[in-house]
Write a protein that holds these residues in place. Structure first.
Motif, short mmCIF file in Angstrom:
data_model
loop_
_atom_site.label_atom_id
_atom_site.label_comp_id
_atom_site.label_asym_id
_atom_site.label_seq_id
_atom_site.Cartn_x
_atom_site.Cartn_y
_atom_site.Cartn_z
N LEU A 80 -41.89 26.87 91.28
CA LEU A 80 -41.10 25.74 90.78
C LEU A 80 -41.48 25.37 89.35
CD1 LEU A 80 -40.85 23.25 93.75
CD2 LEU A 80 -38.99 24.31 92.49
N MET A 116 -42.61 27.11 86.82
CA MET A 116 -42.05 27.97 85.79
C MET A 116 -40.53 27.81 85.71
SD MET A 116 -42.22 32.08 85.41
CE MET A 116 -40.80 32.47 86.40
N LEU A 117 -39.87 27.69 86.86
CA LEU A 117 -38.41 27.59 86.84
C LEU A 117 -37.97 26.28 86.18
CD1 LEU A 117 -37.59 29.01 90.38
CD2 LEU A 117 -37.44 30.16 88.18
N GLU A 159 -39.71 24.61 83.91
CA GLU A 159 -39.98 24.75 82.47
C GLU A 159 -38.89 25.58 81.80
OE1 GLU A 159 -44.85 24.33 82.47
OE2 GLU A 159 -43.93 26.31 82.37
N ALA A 160 -38.49 26.68 82.45
CA ALA A 160 -37.46 27.54 81.87
C ALA A 160 -36.15 26.76 81.71
CB ALA A 160 -37.25 28.77 82.75
N ILE A 198 -36.44 24.33 78.77
CA ILE A 198 -36.46 24.93 77.43
C ILE A 198 -35.08 25.47 77.07
CG2 ILE A 198 -37.45 26.78 76.02
CD1 ILE A 198 -39.93 26.55 77.94
N ASN A 199 -34.44 26.17 78.00
CA ASN A 199 -33.14 26.78 77.71
C ASN A 199 -32.34 26.89 79.00
OD1 ASN A 199 -30.97 28.30 76.91
ND2 ASN A 199 -32.16 29.65 75.59
N ARG A 246 -29.15 27.23 79.55
CA ARG A 246 -28.11 28.23 79.59
C ARG A 246 -28.68 29.62 79.86
NH1 ARG A 246 -22.83 29.36 78.32
NH2 ARG A 246 -22.67 31.34 77.24
N ALA A 247 -29.75 29.94 79.12
CA ALA A 247 -30.36 31.26 79.32
C ALA A 247 -30.92 31.36 80.74
CB ALA A 247 -31.46 31.49 78.30
N SER A 248 -31.52 30.28 81.24
CA SER A 248 -32.09 30.31 82.59
C SER A 248 -30.99 30.53 83.62
CB SER A 248 -32.83 29.01 82.88
OG SER A 248 -33.82 28.79 81.92
N ALA A 249 -29.86 29.83 83.44
CA ALA A 249 -28.76 29.98 84.39
C ALA A 249 -28.23 31.41 84.35
CB ALA A 249 -27.65 28.99 84.06
N LEU A 250 -28.13 32.00 83.16
CA LEU A 250 -27.65 33.38 83.05
C LEU A 250 -28.62 34.36 83.70
CD1 LEU A 250 -26.11 33.60 79.47
CD2 LEU A 250 -24.95 33.75 81.66
N ALA A 251 -29.92 33.98 83.74
CA ALA A 251 -30.90 34.84 84.39
C ALA A 251 -30.93 34.61 85.89
CB ALA A 251 -32.28 34.60 83.78
N VAL A 268 -31.34 31.54 87.44
CA VAL A 268 -32.03 30.34 87.89
C VAL A 268 -30.98 29.31 88.30
CG1 VAL A 268 -33.57 28.48 87.23
CG2 VAL A 268 -33.96 30.78 86.35
N ARG A 283 -42.99 23.00 78.74
CA ARG A 283 -44.32 22.98 79.33
C ARG A 283 -44.74 21.57 79.73
NH1 ARG A 283 -45.51 28.07 80.70
NH2 ARG A 283 -45.56 29.52 78.96
N ASP A 338 -28.75 32.28 74.59
CA ASP A 338 -28.37 32.67 75.96
C ASP A 338 -29.35 33.62 76.63
OD1 ASP A 338 -26.21 31.27 75.20
OD2 ASP A 338 -24.83 32.94 75.07
N VAL A 382 -36.07 32.53 76.78
CA VAL A 382 -36.56 31.16 76.94
C VAL A 382 -37.76 31.09 76.01
CG1 VAL A 382 -37.40 29.45 78.54
CG2 VAL A 382 -35.75 31.14 79.30
N LEU A 431 -41.53 30.09 76.65
CA LEU A 431 -42.25 30.75 77.73
C LEU A 431 -42.82 32.08 77.22
CD1 LEU A 431 -40.20 30.22 81.00
CD2 LEU A 431 -42.02 28.84 80.03
N ALA A 469 -36.24 34.05 90.08
CA ALA A 469 -35.09 33.22 90.46
C ALA A 469 -34.39 33.83 91.66
CB ALA A 469 -34.13 33.09 89.28
#
Lengths: 337, 506, 319
Positions: free
Chosen positions: A186, A188-189, A191-192, A195-196, A198-203, A205, A264, B341, B344, B347, B359
């Motif tokens: 949790l 790390m997710l 924090e990701a 921080i970003n 949009r990028a996290s959702a695309l990965a 998350v 962080r 996009d 991160v 990190l 994830a």
């Protein structure tokens, strides 16, 4: 690694304790009376409970680049719900569960506004902050809803193994949440996402669910804080319970070195921040200054702590020390030749 | 020369935005500045207008070197800019907008009468008779654009930069603005014209300079160019020998079908299209900027929900309503804009690499730290990510290495279908070839890949099949020997679509 | 108005009770809101008083906003009612609307709070004297301790607020003449129960576990109720080991007195309407103009004044 992260907060706390001890020499005295520890430090641990509990949830929210202004109000709502349930004779367990449920619902509301509707966290939580006290007043019918229930009062003024129950509550909550964050993924997710997003959702998350979850966590922490405060005075004071505490909680998170821009985070450091704030508050009361100075002293101390912690000052300090060392070495070099 | 730029260089963390660019502008010239997204056009303009400060090279105006620190300073030097979005105040009058900041004064107060007269006189030079007391917002965008030009010329008077000035105008309005620009050329101004409408470039400009990947590709007289060669310059032709060789041995291999997309589309984004992806096949998407390449990928990966269409594999229908659903179906997507996009930034490299895998497993099943370290070290070695350690923040890496980290994230999840949107944009030549080699290796191992690229040679080098897009539609599909730069460029330039084989229009 | 006065006089001759004199009169009440229990009790008592006297009360809750109160007063004027009760939310900005009421010949009585306008513009103001409240509390403590040494701790109201300043002044005025009494610690408890408890804990901590404290003076009952809990939790007997005197007279302090844990409270009566209606009835009857300020009684209640009975009568008022 961990020690390095919380070193600034530990140093600030130690310096503050030293300062308070100078003004009030008995600050570190602890005695053992009727099975309970007594002393200013114990008071700090007990009185710091509401802000410390709020800071746990607030740290998570701030890590996602959000903010939760509604926690003080949520405290009032949950306290009112608990007091109402106790006063209506529902018994202890249902009262506690109802209060926690109210906190969870408040958090869910905030989370949906932020993560699904897409309202800025500041504005989204401001809605509940403004509206919530009215809800709490409706529950208490505008008066201080008092009750007489030793079992519930135990959460405010009881002790376990000599230590006040509120202190146990925040210590266990803080340790539990911190462990959950670091032993599971949790942390790390979150924090990701902070921080970003949009990028996290695309990965892959699930940022939406995570966002809602942190606001629910914040609401549950506020419910615990509301239970502590209500149990402590054996009454739900809808007007004043948790008033402005959201600001102290945010301050605790910031003193804990967590960035308001998300990313962080350290729950431990935020808890130390809460202890720093409470040490200032208790120190001011013990020192016996006139009330007019309370806020000025508090503001000045907080300012000093934040300035000393600022990364820019730290960087300047390192550069200064390096240049000092360099010139010293140059001097030594010259004297050798 | 009025304006003379030599070896202009500008770097941002992780990217070399301008790499030794030369550019000249003569008096009485309209000079087009062209290039795809990320080619360096806007960076060049911002260096001229003082929004950025260059890292290297010289800029000389009338023979004297200049280094403007702000747009105001650039204006005082003589360089004015007009943007696509009119940069004026719609609730002030025309006169106020024209004279804003330099109003004629009398006894310290604004002399309204003189201001009106001066504004009217200014507009008469552009053939406009307007009521200068009306609010600017009452006039059409074209008139507003001309007023913006008038103001910029009055303030600066030597160089006028027009950054996509016609993007929101209709044909008649474009003509109005062009007349004004031609008038200014006759008055001896140097005009830089940025546009991605090639017709307009041919109609208006005297010379053309093309940028690609931060480098100047060519400067030529517009009259000496044709449409094809201009597109060639913009999309690139010459590529490293190595890549060329990789493409060379490719036979028209058969690939068993893996995925079928039927009628996938979204109103205003991309017309419904069909797409079949074979196992181990590389499909390229070609087209100019704004043709719908990225949008096609985003619909397939669920970044934007498709309004129509369906997807299926050999087992049955696939629901692609979100990136999570697409990932569950075994898809991966390395987006075009790495910074916003992809990575991160705060990190570590390790965390960025395991993020997707984690994830997918869910928060309750953390990947053990030892396993994370092993994965990170493995991909740092395999993809040759240049870093001092796996715990370094990924934001500190160069653009090429950031791209490799994003690729590593997907490879760690072992997808069956990977979408790469501009996988080589903004990265140095070495990393470029490595990434193309990697695509080759992956498909050899059975992975299917969809590659989007502005560089035609790159597409030719890696693709088994190329789909060409124009105006938000899939217009042609090229396979086998037809996967060649000329054929692709003809398809993009609306040339040769009548050809029986290529016109499998969707 | 003239006919009414005549009618009123006739009625007085016929029945000769004050209650009947106001029979059928209509009075508007522009209340601030319901921000505290005391305010709720004031509203409840005003309605109760009106009913007993047969007055038709039109009630308006302004929800803490002056513009709402002004709008309510204008609507009262338009309805042509016989008098207006106003509990002003702020002190300034009332001139024009009070003038409008005066032109319409409608008497206005201020409740509980004052305004900055000329006293020509209203009939009278009913309120308590905050300094006097502090004095009554102080006098009780002076009598209770006699000649003994007494170290007093004080829980102040919100720093800088008028009640905090005045109640402190009144108390200090009284004990100033008694060298055996001294305020040793004074801190703000923000008028809240929670802060009262927290600050009292620090007082106990700083004063030898509370053994050196003889008495607590709290600027309101809520802080005293919180402090009582702190004293009890510190192992002392509130009301015995430490004497407790506070101000307001809310139900919970009567309960504490009944339990022997509090010693005295000075009532800030929520019955502002009673004296106001008395003055209005006299005015309607024969035009008698009252004093410009009617001070309500600051009544002292101790454990001898049937605190349980007081608690029962008050708890229904909405405190």
């Amino acid at each position: 690694m961990l020690l390095k992260r919380i070193a600034p907060q530990l140093i600030a706390l130690a310096a503050l304790v030293l300062l308070v001890t100078l003004v009030y020499p008995g600050f570190l005295d602890i005695s053992f009376n009727d099975g309970r520890l007594v002393g200013p430090v114990v008071d700090v641990l007990k009185r710091g409970a509401p802000v410390a509990l709020l800071a746990v949830g607030m740290t998570l929210v701030i890590a996602t680049r959000g903010i939760d202004l509604s926690v003080g109000t949520t405290m009032a709502i949950c306290g009112a719900v608990a007091a109402w349930a106790i006063a209506s004779g529902w018994g202890l367990a249902p009262a506690l569960l109802l209060a926690l449920a109210a906190g969870g619902i408040a958090g869910l509301w905030n989370g949906l506004l932020v993560a699904v509707v897409g309202i800025q966290p500041f504005v989204a939580t401001l809605i509940l902050m403004t509206m919530g006290r009215g809800i709490a007043q409706l529950i208490t019918e505008g008066r201080i809803l008092t009750f007489n229930h030793p079992g519930f009062a135990f959460f405010g003024s009881g002790t376990i193994l000599g230590l006040p129950v509120p202190a146990w509550l925040w210590l266990l909550t803080g340790a539990g949440v911190a462990l959950l964050m670091r032993r599971s993924a949790l942390g790390m997710l979150i924090e990701a996402t902070g921080i970003n997003r949009r990028a996290s959702a695309l990965a892959g998350v699930n940022a939406t669910v995570l966002l809602i979850a942190v606001y629910v966590a914040s609401g549950l922490c506020a419910a615990l804080a509301g239970i502590v405060v209500t149990a402590d005075i054996r009454g739900a004071d809808a007007n004043n319970s948790g008033l402005w505490l959201e600001l102290d909680a945010i301050l605790a998170v910031v003193i804990g070195g967590n960035s308001l821009l998300g990313g962080r985070f350290s729950i431990l450091a935020a808890l130390l921040g809460a202890l720093i704030i409470q040490t200032i508050d208790t120190g001011i009361l013990l020192a016996g200054f006139p009330s007019e100075y309370n806020l000025v002293i508090k503001a000045a101390l907080v300012l000093v702590i934040l300035v000393l912690q600022s990364p820019r000052i730290a960087a300047e300090w390192r550069i200064w020390r390096k240049s000092q060392r360099a010139s010293r070495e140059a001097l030594a070099e010259r004297s050798r030749t | 020369m009025l304006l003379s730029i030599r070896s202009l260089t500008k770097t941002f963390p992780g990217t070399l935005a301008l790499d030794g660019v030369d550019f000249d502008l003569a008096t009485g010239e309209v000079h087009a500045l062209l290039g795809e997204n990320g080619a360096g056009k806007s960076t060049l303009i911002k260096c001229l207008t003082g929004a950025y400060h260059r890292d290297g090279g010289t800029v000389a105006l009338d023979g004297a070197e200049i280094a403007p620190r702000s747009t105001v300073e650039a204006q005082e030097l003589g360089i004015g800019t007009v943007y696509q979005e009119v940069n004026l105040l719609p609730n002030l009058t025309v006169a106020q907008n024209l004279m804003f900041g330099r109003e004629p004064r009398r006894f310290g107060l604004i002399n309204t009468r003189a201001m009106r007269a001066e504004a009217r006189e200014m507009l008469r030079q552009y053939g406009l008779e307007l009521d200068v007391d009306r609010d600017l917002g009452n006039y059409s965008v074209a008139i507003q654009q001309i007023i913006a030009i008038a103001r910029a010329v009055a303030l600066s008077g030597k160089v006028l930069i027009l950054d996509e000035p016609t993007a929101s105008l209709d044909a008649r309005e474009v003509e109005m603005v062009f007349d004004v620009v031609r008038g200014l050329r006759e008055r001896g101004l140097g005009i830089v014209f940025v546009s991605h409408f090639l017709d307009q470039v041919f109609e208006l400009t005297d010379r053309v300079t093309v940028l690609r990947n931060g480098r100047k590709i060519v400067t030529e007289r517009t009259a000496d160019l044709d449409r094809m060669s201009l597109i060639e310059h913009m999309l690139g032709r010459a590529l490293e020998e190595e890549v060329e060789q990789q493409g060379a041995g490719k036979a028209a291999a058969t690939h068993p079908d893996l995925l079928h997309f039927e009628g996938v589309g979204r109103h205003g984004v991309i017309e419904p299209f069909d797409l079949t992806i074979g196992q181990g096949e590389v499909v390229g998407l070609a087209g100019l900027l704004g043709s719908g390449r990225t949008e096609s990928a985003e619909l397939i990966f669920g970044v934007r929900p498709a309004q129509t269409g369906s997807a299926r594999d050999e087992k049955g229908a696939l629901d692609l309503k979100s990136p999570r659903a697409a990932i569950a179906a075994g898809f991966g997507f390395a987006p075009e804009d790495r910074k916003t996009d992809g990575i991160v930034a705060d990190l570590s490299i390790r965390e960025n690499i395991v993020l997707g895998l984690q994830a997918q497993r869910g928060w309750a099943r953390p990947i053990p730290r030892a396993e994370q370290n092993r994965l990170a070290e493995d991909y740092i070695r395999r993809l040759d990510i240049r870093t001092s350690g796996r715990e370094k923040p990924v934001g500190d890496l160069s653009g090429g290495n950031q791209q490799k980290v994003v690729l590593a994230r997907w490879l760690a999840m072992n997808p069956r279908f990977l979408i790469l949107d501009e996988p080589t944009r903004g990265i140095d030549v070495g990393a470029h070839a490595e990434i193309l080699r990697l695509i080759h290796d992956l498909t050899g191992a059975g992975m299917s890949v969809l590659v989007i690229s502005s560089e035609i040679e790159e597409l030719v080098a890696v693709s088994d099949r190329v789909i060409v897009l124009r105006d938000r539609r899939h217009v042609a599909e090229l396979r086998g020997e037809r996967v060649a730069p000329d054929a692709i460029m003809r398809a993009i330039a609306r040339d040769g679509t009548g050809d029986g084989e290529t016109a499998r229009c969707c | 108005m003239k006919t009414r006065t005549l009618l009123g006089t006739t009625a007085a001759l016929m029945i000769s009770t004050t209650a009947a004199m106001a029979e059928g009169e209509t009075v508007g009440f522009a209340q601030i809101g319901s921000e505290s229990g005391w305010r709720a009790a004031e509203t409840a008592l005003t309605k109760q008083q009106a009913e007993e006297r047969g007055i038709d009360l039109r009630f308006s809750d302004a929800q803490q906003k002056q513009e709402n109160q002004i709008a309510a007063i204008r609507s009262f004027i338009a309805q042509g009612i016989d008098a207006i009760l106003l509990a002003p939310v702020v002190a300034t900005g009332w001139d024009s609307v009070l003038e409008e009421a005066q032109e319409a010949e409608i008497p206005v009585v201020l409740l509980d709070r004052q305004v900055d306008s000329s006293d020509e513009l209203y009939l009278t103001a009913v309120g308590s004297n905050l300094v006097h409240e502090g004095e009554v509390a102080g006098e009780w403590l002076v009598n209770a301790v006699g000649d003994q040494e007494c170290r007093i701790v004080e829980l102040q109201g919100t720093t800088g607020s008028t009640p905090a300043i005045d109640r402190k002044t009144g108390f200090e005025n009284v004990i100033a003449g008694h060298d055996n009494m001294e305020i040793v610690r004074s801190q703000t408890g923000d008028f809240t129960r929670a802060q009262g408890k927290e600050v009292m804990e620090s007082f106990l901590q700083a004063e030898n576990g509370g053994k050196d404290i003889c008495a607590l003076y709290a600027h309101n009952d809520d802080m005293a109720v919180g402090a009582i809990q702190a004293i009890r939790e510190a192992g002392l007997a509130p009301g015995k080991d430490i004497l407790i005197v506070s101000i307001d007279g809310v139900p919970d302090i009567f309960k504490a007195m009944a339990d022997g844990e509090a010693n005295a409270t000075v009532e800030l009566t929520p019955n502002m309407a009673g004296p106001a209606f008395d003055a209005l009835e006299a005015y309607w009857a024969d035009g008698t103009a009252p004093e410009k300020f009617i001070q309500t009684e600051s009544r002292l209640f101790t454990q001898d004044d049937d605190p349980m009975g007081e608690y029962e009568t008050r708890k229904g008022l909405g405190y």
